[in-house]
Design an enzyme around this catalytic site. Structure first.
Site, PDB file in Angstrom:
ATOM      1  N   LYS A  57       0.878  -1.183   0.000  1.00  0.00           N
ATOM      2  CA  LYS A  57       0.000   0.000   0.000  1.00  0.00           C
ATOM      3  C   LYS A  57       0.905   1.220   0.000  1.00  0.00           C
ATOM      4  O   LYS A  57       1.811   1.322   0.838  1.00  0.00           O
ATOM      5  CB  LYS A  57      -0.911   0.025   1.221  1.00  0.00           C
ATOM      6  CG  LYS A  57      -1.781   1.294   1.226  1.00  0.00           C
ATOM      7  CD  LYS A  57      -2.864   1.272   2.267  1.00  0.00           C
ATOM      8  CE  LYS A  57      -2.396   1.772   3.603  1.00  0.00           C
ATOM      9  NZ  LYS A  57      -3.527   2.030   4.526  1.00  0.00           N
ATOM     10  N   ARG A 117     -10.431  -1.745   6.894  1.00  0.00           N
ATOM     11  CA  ARG A 117      -9.505  -2.728   7.482  1.00  0.00           C
ATOM     12  C   ARG A 117      -9.083  -2.307   8.889  1.00  0.00           C
ATOM     13  O   ARG A 117      -8.806  -3.142   9.745  1.00  0.00           O
ATOM     14  CB  ARG A 117      -8.337  -3.021   6.555  1.00  0.00           C
ATOM     15  CG  ARG A 117      -7.303  -1.910   6.287  1.00  0.00           C
ATOM     16  CD  ARG A 117      -6.438  -1.635   7.472  1.00  0.00           C
ATOM     17  NE  ARG A 117      -5.073  -1.312   7.162  1.00  0.00           N
ATOM     18  CZ  ARG A 117      -4.339  -0.465   7.876  1.00  0.00           C
ATOM     19  NH1 ARG A 117      -4.861   0.206   8.899  1.00  0.00           N
ATOM     20  NH2 ARG A 117      -3.093  -0.271   7.571  1.00  0.00           N
ATOM     21  N   HIS A 146     -12.852  11.090  10.886  1.00  0.00           N
ATOM     22  CA  HIS A 146     -13.289  10.287   9.736  1.00  0.00           C
ATOM     23  C   HIS A 146     -13.400   8.798  10.082  1.00  0.00           C
ATOM     24  O   HIS A 146     -14.367   8.125   9.731  1.00  0.00           O
ATOM     25  CB  HIS A 146     -12.281  10.510   8.592  1.00  0.00           C
ATOM     26  CG  HIS A 146     -12.562   9.711   7.376  1.00  0.00           C
ATOM     27  ND1 HIS A 146     -13.646   9.953   6.568  1.00  0.00           N
ATOM     28  CD2 HIS A 146     -11.909   8.641   6.836  1.00  0.00           C
ATOM     29  CE1 HIS A 146     -13.651   9.075   5.578  1.00  0.00           C
ATOM     30  NE2 HIS A 146     -12.606   8.277   5.711  1.00  0.00           N
ATOM     31  N   SER A 193      -5.911  11.560  16.874  1.00  0.00           N
ATOM     32  CA  SER A 193      -4.543  11.916  16.469  1.00  0.00           C
ATOM     33  C   SER A 193      -3.779  12.482  17.663  1.00  0.00           C
ATOM     34  O   SER A 193      -2.920  13.342  17.499  1.00  0.00           O
ATOM     35  CB  SER A 193      -4.598  12.964  15.358  1.00  0.00           C
ATOM     36  OG  SER A 193      -5.443  12.533  14.331  1.00  0.00           O
TER      37      SER A 193
HETATM   38  P1  NAD Z   1      -9.384  12.884  11.580  1.00  0.00           P
HETATM   39  O1  NAD Z   1      -8.400  13.967  11.263  1.00  0.00           O
HETATM   40  O2  NAD Z   1     -10.608  12.770  10.753  1.00  0.00           O
HETATM   41  O3  NAD Z   1      -9.845  13.031  13.118  1.00  0.00           O
HETATM   42  C1  NAD Z   1      -8.895  13.234  14.135  1.00  0.00           C
HETATM   43  C2  NAD Z   1      -9.500  12.903  15.475  1.00  0.00           C
HETATM   44  O4  NAD Z   1      -8.510  13.109  16.486  1.00  0.00           O
HETATM   45  C3  NAD Z   1     -10.658  13.804  15.849  1.00  0.00           C
HETATM   46  O5  NAD Z   1     -11.512  13.091  16.711  1.00  0.00           O
HETATM   47  C4  NAD Z   1      -9.970  14.951  16.595  1.00  0.00           C
HETATM   48  O6  NAD Z   1     -10.843  15.646  17.448  1.00  0.00           O
HETATM   49  C5  NAD Z   1      -8.952  14.157  17.375  1.00  0.00           C
HETATM   50  N1  NAD Z   1      -7.778  14.931  17.751  1.00  0.00           N
HETATM   51  C6  NAD Z   1      -7.014  15.715  16.965  1.00  0.00           C
HETATM   52  N2  NAD Z   1      -5.991  16.221  17.663  1.00  0.00           N
HETATM   53  C7  NAD Z   1      -6.121  15.749  18.936  1.00  0.00           C
HETATM   54  C8  NAD Z   1      -5.379  15.913  20.122  1.00  0.00           C
HETATM   55  N3  NAD Z   1      -4.281  16.669  20.156  1.00  0.00           N
HETATM   56  N4  NAD Z   1      -5.804  15.271  21.242  1.00  0.00           N
HETATM   57  C9  NAD Z   1      -6.920  14.500  21.210  1.00  0.00           C
HETATM   58  N5  NAD Z   1      -7.658  14.293  20.107  1.00  0.00           N
HETATM   59  C10 NAD Z   1      -7.259  14.919  18.986  1.00  0.00           C
HETATM   60  O7  NAD Z   1      -8.545  11.540  11.584  1.00  0.00           O
HETATM   61  P2  NAD Z   1      -9.055  10.054  11.336  1.00  0.00           P
HETATM   62  O8  NAD Z   1      -8.968   9.741   9.888  1.00  0.00           O
HETATM   63  O9  NAD Z   1     -10.321   9.812  12.071  1.00  0.00           O
HETATM   64  O10 NAD Z   1      -7.864   9.230  12.013  1.00  0.00           O
HETATM   65  C11 NAD Z   1      -7.684   9.277  13.419  1.00  0.00           C
HETATM   66  C12 NAD Z   1      -6.351   8.677  13.755  1.00  0.00           C
HETATM   67  O11 NAD Z   1      -6.314   7.304  13.399  1.00  0.00           O
HETATM   68  C13 NAD Z   1      -5.175   9.322  13.024  1.00  0.00           C
HETATM   69  O12 NAD Z   1      -4.200   9.666  13.991  1.00  0.00           O
HETATM   70  C14 NAD Z   1      -4.670   8.254  12.083  1.00  0.00           C
HETATM   71  O13 NAD Z   1      -3.275   8.321  11.883  1.00  0.00           O
HETATM   72  C15 NAD Z   1      -5.063   6.997  12.829  1.00  0.00           C
HETATM   73  N6  NAD Z   1      -5.218   5.819  11.973  1.00  0.00           N
HETATM   74  C16 NAD Z   1      -4.765   4.637  12.456  1.00  0.00           C
HETATM   75  C17 NAD Z   1      -4.892   3.492  11.688  1.00  0.00           C
HETATM   76  C18 NAD Z   1      -4.425   2.164  12.218  1.00  0.00           C
HETATM   77  O14 NAD Z   1      -4.416   1.193  11.483  1.00  0.00           O
HETATM   78  N7  NAD Z   1      -4.091   2.073  13.482  1.00  0.00           N
HETATM   79  C19 NAD Z   1      -5.485   3.562  10.419  1.00  0.00           C
HETATM   80  C20 NAD Z   1      -5.986   4.781   9.985  1.00  0.00           C
HETATM   81  C21 NAD Z   1      -5.854   5.904  10.778  1.00  0.00           C
END
Ligand code: NAD
Length: 321
Positions: free
Chosen positions: A67, A110, A137, A199
């Protein structure tokens, strides 16, 4: 080779197919039939973008590929998703390209499937309240996948940015569940299962906010420095992960390990629970925690499933390369 466009993915693969793909590849990892290659992730010094590859090979399922993608913060202004992913699959017998598969929706499916696998294998059977930390998201996908695993009666949620909580409320309503926005103390006191997907770079949920018997899926921490829960919470929990190497380097466990609160040997890859080599939850009072860091094999398994379904439905485009 075949192309499965991003726009076709939603019509091909849903929560159940993603769950099967991810559970299957976690099991293959535990049987040492599938492994991830080292992750590449670089700030490219252009457009503020982070770009990289996650790749691996599933020898049992004969899925080889990568990916590619990353994070382009300026995309939203262009009407595009900031996170961009594309999966390329290769024929493991010849090395020839097999398929190019849109990876944006697949990534969300996933990731949600991984926490759903953890809930299925580790949460108490009588779990009734789902707690959501994060309302970005990914959160809606997480909720939709989680509710398929237990007979949840209610969702409680918290987010740093309260204006985003509407996403959780709308998703719970779509799933026919009541939703309540709560403070973290309340969330920990009421939830049987907690999914965190933020995040954050500092702990949000503290050890003393979680009651015995809770299952927590920490899904947001996928980079060095990120953190969603207090390190002491891991010290008091039975900790599981998708892949040990990622858990201690870029996952939630990086902090507890660095602080000497837990050792690598205290963490179990969830595939071992799936194949019956580890019992998983041992008591009703145990706190179980899944550190979902996100491995390339999840993407490849989901993409391979999408390709199969696209070929069956005749929506995979065939091109010569
Ligand atoms: P997004 O940008 O749509 O949402 C971010 C979320 O984090 C929101 O709820 C926001 O309010 C919160 N947030 C932002 N800054 C913050 C902080 N300093 N303290 C607390 N909360 C905070 O992002 P998303 O697409 O929903 O993704 C969320 C996270 O999941 C990202 O960090 C991304 O890297 C991670 N992610 C992990 C995997 C995995 O496989 N583990 C896969 C995809 C995404």
């Amino acid at each position: 080779m075949f192309i499965v466009p991003e726009g076709e993915i939603a019509g091909l693969i849903g929560e159940d197919a993603a769950y099967q793909a991810v559970e299957g590849v976690f099991a293959a990892m535990a049987r040492e039939e599938a492994y991830n290659f080292p992750v590449v992730r670089e700030a490219i010094g252009y457009a503020d973008a982070l770009y990289g590859f996650k790749s691996g090979f599933d020898r049992a399922g004969l899925v080889l590929g990568l990916k590619s993608g990353g994070y382009w913060p300026g995309n939203a202004e262009k009407g595009l998703t900031n996170h961009q992913s594309t999966v390329v699959l290769f024929d493991p017998d010849t090395g020839r390209p097999q398929a190019l598969v849109g990876g944006n929706l697949l990534t969300a499916l996933r990731t949600a499937a991984a926490s759903a696998v953890s809930i299925n294998h580790l949460a108490r059977k009588d779990a009734k309240v789902l707690g959501m930390i994060g309302a970005g998201h990914q959160s809606a996908f997480q909720m939709r996948a989680a509710v398929r695993q237990r007979s949840f009666e209610k969702v409680v949620g918290w987010n740093l940015h309260p204006e985003m909580l509407v996403r959780l409320e709308e998703t719970a309503t779509e799933l026919g569940l009541p939703f309540e926005a709560v403070k973290l103390d309340h969330l920990g006191a009421e939830a049987d299962v907690i999914v965190s997907i933020t995040s954050s770079f500092a702990p949000i949920l503290m050890a003393d906010q979680v009651r015995p018997g809770t299952h927590i899926a920490c899904m947001g921490t996928d980079t060095k420095g990120k953190q969603e829960v207090e390190a002491a919470l891991l010290a008091g929990a039975t900790v599981f992960t998708d892949e040990l190497a990622q858990s201690v380097s870029i996952g939630e466990a990086q902090h507890a390990v660095a602080e000497g609160l837990i050792a690598e040997g205290d963490i179990t890859e969830i595939g071992r629970v799936i194949i019956g080599a580890h019992p998983g939850r041992r008591s009703e009072d145990e706190v179980t925690l899944f550190d979902g860091t996100g491995v390339g094999l999840q993407d490849l398994a989901a993409a391979a499933a999408a390709l199969r379904l696209a070929q069956e439905k005749g929506v995979a485009l065939e091109v010569e390369v």
